[in-house]
Design a protein around this motif. Structure first.
Motif, PDB file in Angstrom:
ATOM      1  N   MET A 180       2.129 -10.096  -9.937  1.00  0.00           N
ATOM      2  CA  MET A 180       3.202  -9.045 -10.171  1.00  0.00           C
ATOM      3  C   MET A 180       3.101  -7.641  -9.504  1.00  0.00           C
ATOM      4  O   MET A 180       3.980  -7.405  -9.007  1.00  0.00           O
ATOM      5  CB  MET A 180       3.375  -8.919 -11.777  1.00  0.00           C
ATOM      6  N   LEU A 181       1.737  -7.415  -9.263  1.00  0.00           N
ATOM      7  CA  LEU A 181       1.360  -6.201  -8.576  1.00  0.00           C
ATOM      8  C   LEU A 181       1.592  -6.351  -7.202  1.00  0.00           C
ATOM      9  O   LEU A 181       2.018  -5.367  -6.536  1.00  0.00           O
ATOM     10  CB  LEU A 181      -0.129  -5.777  -8.867  1.00  0.00           C
TER      11      LEU A 181
ATOM     12  N   CYS B 199       3.973  -8.323  -5.757  1.00  0.00           N
ATOM     13  CA  CYS B 199       5.363  -8.138  -5.723  1.00  0.00           C
ATOM     14  C   CYS B 199       5.950  -6.858  -5.537  1.00  0.00           C
ATOM     15  O   CYS B 199       6.897  -6.539  -4.928  1.00  0.00           O
ATOM     16  CB  CYS B 199       6.043  -9.037  -6.568  1.00  0.00           C
ATOM     17  N   TRP B 200       5.117  -6.065  -6.558  1.00  0.00           N
ATOM     18  CA  TRP B 200       5.564  -4.756  -6.539  1.00  0.00           C
ATOM     19  C   TRP B 200       5.383  -3.770  -5.365  1.00  0.00           C
ATOM     20  O   TRP B 200       5.914  -2.985  -4.749  1.00  0.00           O
ATOM     21  CB  TRP B 200       4.778  -3.981  -7.761  1.00  0.00           C
TER      22      TRP B 200
ATOM     23  N   MET C  98       7.974  -4.859  -2.723  1.00  0.00           N
ATOM     24  CA  MET C  98       9.290  -3.884  -3.009  1.00  0.00           C
ATOM     25  C   MET C  98       9.097  -2.236  -3.027  1.00  0.00           C
ATOM     26  O   MET C  98       9.978  -1.672  -3.011  1.00  0.00           O
ATOM     27  CB  MET C  98       9.557  -4.572  -4.265  1.00  0.00           C
ATOM     28  N   SER C  99       7.795  -1.673  -3.244  1.00  0.00           N
ATOM     29  CA  SER C  99       7.948  -0.341  -3.382  1.00  0.00           C
ATOM     30  C   SER C  99       8.319   0.238  -2.077  1.00  0.00           C
ATOM     31  O   SER C  99       8.729   1.599  -2.467  1.00  0.00           O
ATOM     32  CB  SER C  99       6.483   0.173  -3.715  1.00  0.00           C
TER      33      SER C  99
ATOM     34  N   GLU D  12       1.953  -0.804   2.153  1.00  0.00           N
ATOM     35  CA  GLU D  12       2.390  -1.623   0.931  1.00  0.00           C
ATOM     36  C   GLU D  12       2.683  -3.134   0.974  1.00  0.00           C
ATOM     37  O   GLU D  12       2.045  -3.933   0.420  1.00  0.00           O
ATOM     38  CB  GLU D  12       3.296  -0.749  -0.055  1.00  0.00           C
TER      39      GLU D  12
ATOM     40  N   GLY E  63       0.595  -5.956  -0.107  1.00  0.00           N
ATOM     41  CA  GLY E  63       1.178  -6.917  -1.111  1.00  0.00           C
ATOM     42  C   GLY E  63       1.029  -8.495  -0.906  1.00  0.00           C
ATOM     43  O   GLY E  63       0.524  -9.199  -1.511  1.00  0.00           O
TER      44      GLY E  63
ATOM     45  N   ASN F  19       1.680   5.952  -6.030  1.00  0.00           N
ATOM     46  CA  ASN F  19       1.595   4.783  -6.437  1.00  0.00           C
ATOM     47  C   ASN F  19       0.669   3.751  -5.645  1.00  0.00           C
ATOM     48  O   ASN F  19       0.274   2.865  -6.266  1.00  0.00           O
ATOM     49  CB  ASN F  19       3.028   4.154  -5.762  1.00  0.00           C
TER      50      ASN F  19
ATOM     51  N   VAL G 179      -1.727   1.643  -8.294  1.00  0.00           N
ATOM     52  CA  VAL G 179      -1.590   0.031  -8.122  1.00  0.00           C
ATOM     53  C   VAL G 179      -3.166  -0.389  -7.448  1.00  0.00           C
ATOM     54  O   VAL G 179      -3.639  -1.458  -7.992  1.00  0.00           O
ATOM     55  CB  VAL G 179      -0.625  -0.285  -7.169  1.00  0.00           C
TER      56      VAL G 179
END
Length: 120
Positions: free
Chosen positions: A9-10, A12-13, A16-17, A34, A38, A85, A89
């Protein structure tokens, strides 16, 4: 395996960030940090689900360190949400990367004893 799910999940974030925290055209190199991190985290977390390679999640610590160092050094004097961020993360990834894949199960020796595999 719950820690690997959180890492996915992190990841995926992280991918998308850049769409959430817009970067200018002058920062095109920074835009790719990022998503690359990711995708690497996603690959390592999914690889750690395969039993012979269950220690692969420890390599996420390197990606987490990269994100934390980059986020910390980029903050400097001005606080930027994009760098915050990365920092947050990265710290979360480091925290979950040290969790074992079978962290919610008892140790292997205890499981064997409970199932009658070990005798006294």
């Amino acid at each position: 395996m719950w820690a690997r799910s959180v890492e996915v999940m992190l990841a995926c974030w992280l991918v998308m960030s850049p769409l959430v925290f817009h970067r200018g055209a002058a920062e095109t190199l920074q835009w790719g940090i990022e998503p690359i991190a990711g995708l690497v985290v996603l690959l390592l977390a999914l690889t750690a689900c395969y039993r012979p390679l269950r220690g692969a999640h420890l390599a996420i610590l390197a990606v987490a360190a990269w994100l934390v160092i980059d986020g910390y050094l980029a903050v400097g004097g001005q606080v930027d949400p994009r760098d915050q961020n990365r920092l947050i993360v990265g710290l979360l990834l480091a925290m979950f990367a040290i969790c074992p894949s079978e962290g919610s199960k008892p140790p292997v020796g205890w499981r064997a004893f409970r199932e009658g595999g070990a005798s006294s």
